[in-house]
Every structure is written in C-alpha cells, then in structure tokens.
Design a protein around this motif. Structure first.
Motif, short mmCIF file in Angstrom:
data_model
loop_
_atom_site.label_atom_id
_atom_site.label_comp_id
_atom_site.label_asym_id
_atom_site.label_seq_id
_atom_site.Cartn_x
_atom_site.Cartn_y
_atom_site.Cartn_z
N ASP A 132 9.89 8.43 -11.70
CA ASP A 132 11.27 8.31 -11.26
C ASP A 132 11.37 7.18 -10.23
O ASP A 132 10.82 7.29 -9.13
N GLY A 133 12.05 6.13 -10.59
CA GLY A 133 12.17 4.97 -9.71
C GLY A 133 12.84 5.25 -8.39
O GLY A 133 12.50 4.67 -7.36
N ARG A 134 13.77 6.15 -8.39
CA ARG A 134 14.49 6.49 -7.14
C ARG A 134 13.53 7.10 -6.13
O ARG A 134 13.67 6.87 -4.93
N ASP A 135 12.54 7.86 -6.61
CA ASP A 135 11.56 8.46 -5.69
C ASP A 135 10.77 7.39 -4.95
O ASP A 135 10.40 7.57 -3.79
N LEU A 136 10.52 6.27 -5.60
CA LEU A 136 9.80 5.18 -4.95
C LEU A 136 10.74 4.30 -4.13
O LEU A 136 10.40 3.90 -3.01
N ALA A 137 11.90 4.01 -4.68
CA ALA A 137 12.84 3.09 -4.02
C ALA A 137 13.33 3.63 -2.68
O ALA A 137 13.62 2.84 -1.77
N ARG A 138 13.38 4.93 -2.54
CA ARG A 138 13.89 5.48 -1.27
C ARG A 138 12.95 5.21 -0.10
O ARG A 138 13.34 5.34 1.05
N ASP A 139 11.70 4.81 -0.40
CA ASP A 139 10.75 4.51 0.67
C ASP A 139 10.69 3.02 1.01
O ASP A 139 9.86 2.60 1.83
N LEU A 140 11.55 2.21 0.42
CA LEU A 140 11.64 0.80 0.79
C LEU A 140 12.17 0.73 2.22
O LEU A 140 13.20 1.33 2.52
N SER A 141 11.49 0.00 3.09
CA SER A 141 11.88 -0.02 4.50
C SER A 141 11.56 -1.37 5.13
O SER A 141 10.48 -1.91 4.95
N ARG A 142 12.50 -1.87 5.88
CA ARG A 142 12.32 -3.12 6.61
C ARG A 142 11.17 -2.99 7.63
O ARG A 142 10.48 -3.94 7.95
N ARG A 143 10.93 -1.78 8.12
CA ARG A 143 9.87 -1.55 9.12
C ARG A 143 8.47 -1.67 8.53
O ARG A 143 7.51 -1.87 9.26
N GLU A 144 8.35 -1.52 7.21
CA GLU A 144 7.04 -1.62 6.56
C GLU A 144 7.13 -2.62 5.42
O GLU A 144 7.17 -2.24 4.24
N PRO A 145 7.13 -3.92 5.76
CA PRO A 145 7.31 -4.93 4.72
C PRO A 145 6.20 -4.96 3.67
O PRO A 145 6.49 -5.17 2.49
N GLU A 146 4.96 -4.72 4.06
CA GLU A 146 3.87 -4.72 3.08
C GLU A 146 4.02 -3.56 2.10
O GLU A 146 3.84 -3.73 0.89
N LEU A 147 4.34 -2.39 2.62
CA LEU A 147 4.55 -1.23 1.77
C LEU A 147 5.74 -1.47 0.84
O LEU A 147 5.68 -1.17 -0.35
N SER A 148 6.81 -2.03 1.38
CA SER A 148 8.01 -2.30 0.57
C SER A 148 7.70 -3.30 -0.54
O SER A 148 8.17 -3.14 -1.67
N ALA A 149 6.91 -4.32 -0.23
CA ALA A 149 6.52 -5.30 -1.26
C ALA A 149 5.73 -4.62 -2.37
O ALA A 149 5.95 -4.87 -3.56
N THR A 150 4.82 -3.73 -2.00
CA THR A 150 4.01 -3.04 -3.00
C THR A 150 4.84 -2.07 -3.81
O THR A 150 4.67 -1.95 -5.03
N LEU A 151 5.75 -1.37 -3.16
CA LEU A 151 6.64 -0.46 -3.91
C LEU A 151 7.50 -1.23 -4.90
O LEU A 151 7.66 -0.82 -6.05
N ALA A 152 8.04 -2.38 -4.47
CA ALA A 152 8.86 -3.19 -5.38
C ALA A 152 8.01 -3.71 -6.54
O ALA A 152 8.46 -3.74 -7.69
N TRP A 153 6.76 -4.08 -6.25
CA TRP A 153 5.84 -4.52 -7.31
C TRP A 153 5.62 -3.40 -8.32
O TRP A 153 5.65 -3.62 -9.53
#
Length: 185
Positions: free
Chosen positions: A111-132
C-alpha cells in the motif's frame, strides 16, 4: 580471507539444522557469517517467531547480517511490523533506512499510502529512499491502495528539494504524473 569466510558459512550450515532454538543461539555468535546464515535459515523456516528474529537482524551491527535480513524481509509476510516501531518507525535510523529500501525490493503488493505518510522534510535521506521504493513499486505494478492520495503525499515531498525532492519527482512520473503538473505550477 575468502576461504575463512567460506569456512564459517560451511560450519554454520552444517551445525544449524533448522531448529528455532539453535538458530536463535546462532544469532548470538561473534562471527557475522554465522549470524547471516542463521538469518537465512530463519527466513526459510518461515514461522512467525522466526520472522520476528529476522526482523531484529535489521539492527545487527555487521552490514552483511543486516543486508541478509533486509533481503529476506523483502519477501516476508510482516507488513504491519515493518511499518511499525521495529521497522519504519524505529529509533535506529539505519533500521528505518533499511526498511524503507526493502519495500522497494518487495515481491508483493504494498500500500503506497502506508509508505508515503512517512515522507518528511526532517529526514531527507529516508524520504528519498521511500520515494525510490514507491517509484519501483509503481513501475513494477505492485503499488496497492489509493494511488491518488499516495501521489499527493509524494507531490508535497518534491518541495523538500535535494535528493528527496528529486526522488519524489521521479516517483510522481512513475505514478502517472497527474500530480506533477499541479506541483510544478
């Protein structure tokens, strides 16, 4: 060095017969190769208890052990645990990062929404990996759930800039790009 590592793997494979108790004990070995083999054997065992131990392997200080756990968990039936405090919401930033990446290697629908909800400006590396990971899932046709809501979350991440923004932009393209024109205007 290679022969020594191969020897440890061979010894570990011979000594571990697949018993949960023995495999749990092997996770305490001072030899990373033995722990890695135990992780693989636990995944093959496939019981809920075994998968819980594989999940703990994400936090192993030896990269090869954590890598093996990450690879095995990409095929595991543990989505709720991976989204929780022992996965994406772990206090350990490496566990969060590894969990975000393993979703992109998953062979099941996520479920993409489960991953997308953790996108955060405070964790740019994590957000980049989640988007990947979201991009890979979308391209593989394995992205489940509400794609529109997922795309809206990803569109917000474009504004993070840097690698996170670039990954989010690539992800939006993979999602179909409807949100892309809104985000760029």
């Amino acid at each position: 060095m290679m022969k020594c590592t191969s020897l440890w793997i061979w010894i570990a494979m011979c000594c571990l017969d697949g018993d949960l108790e023995e495999l749990t004990g092997a996770l305490e070995s001072r030899h990373a190769a033995s722990r890695r083999v135990a992780i693989r054997a636990l995944a093959e065992l496939g019981s809920p208890e075994a998968w819980e131990l594989v999940l703990e392997g994400l936090a192993d200080p030896a990269g090869e052990v954590a890598d093996e756990a990450q690879w095995q968990l990409a095929h595991a039936p543990l989505e709720d645990a991976l989204l929780g405090r022992r996965g994406l919401r772990s206090s350990d930033p490496w566990v969060r990062q590894r969990t975000a990446e393993l979703f992109g290697r998953a062979t099941r629908a996520v479920d993409g929404r489960d991953l997308a909800r953790d996108l955060s400006r405070r964790e740019p590396e994590l957000s980049a990996t989640l988007a990947w990971s979201l991009e890979r899932l979308a391209r593989a046709g394995s992205l489940a759930g509400d794609r529109e809501r997922c795309a809206k979350e990803v569109a917000r991440a474009v504004r993070f800039g840097g690698q996170a923004g670039a990954s989010a932009l690539a992800c939006l393209e993979a999602l179909g790009g409807e949100e892309l024109s809104l985000e760029l205007s």
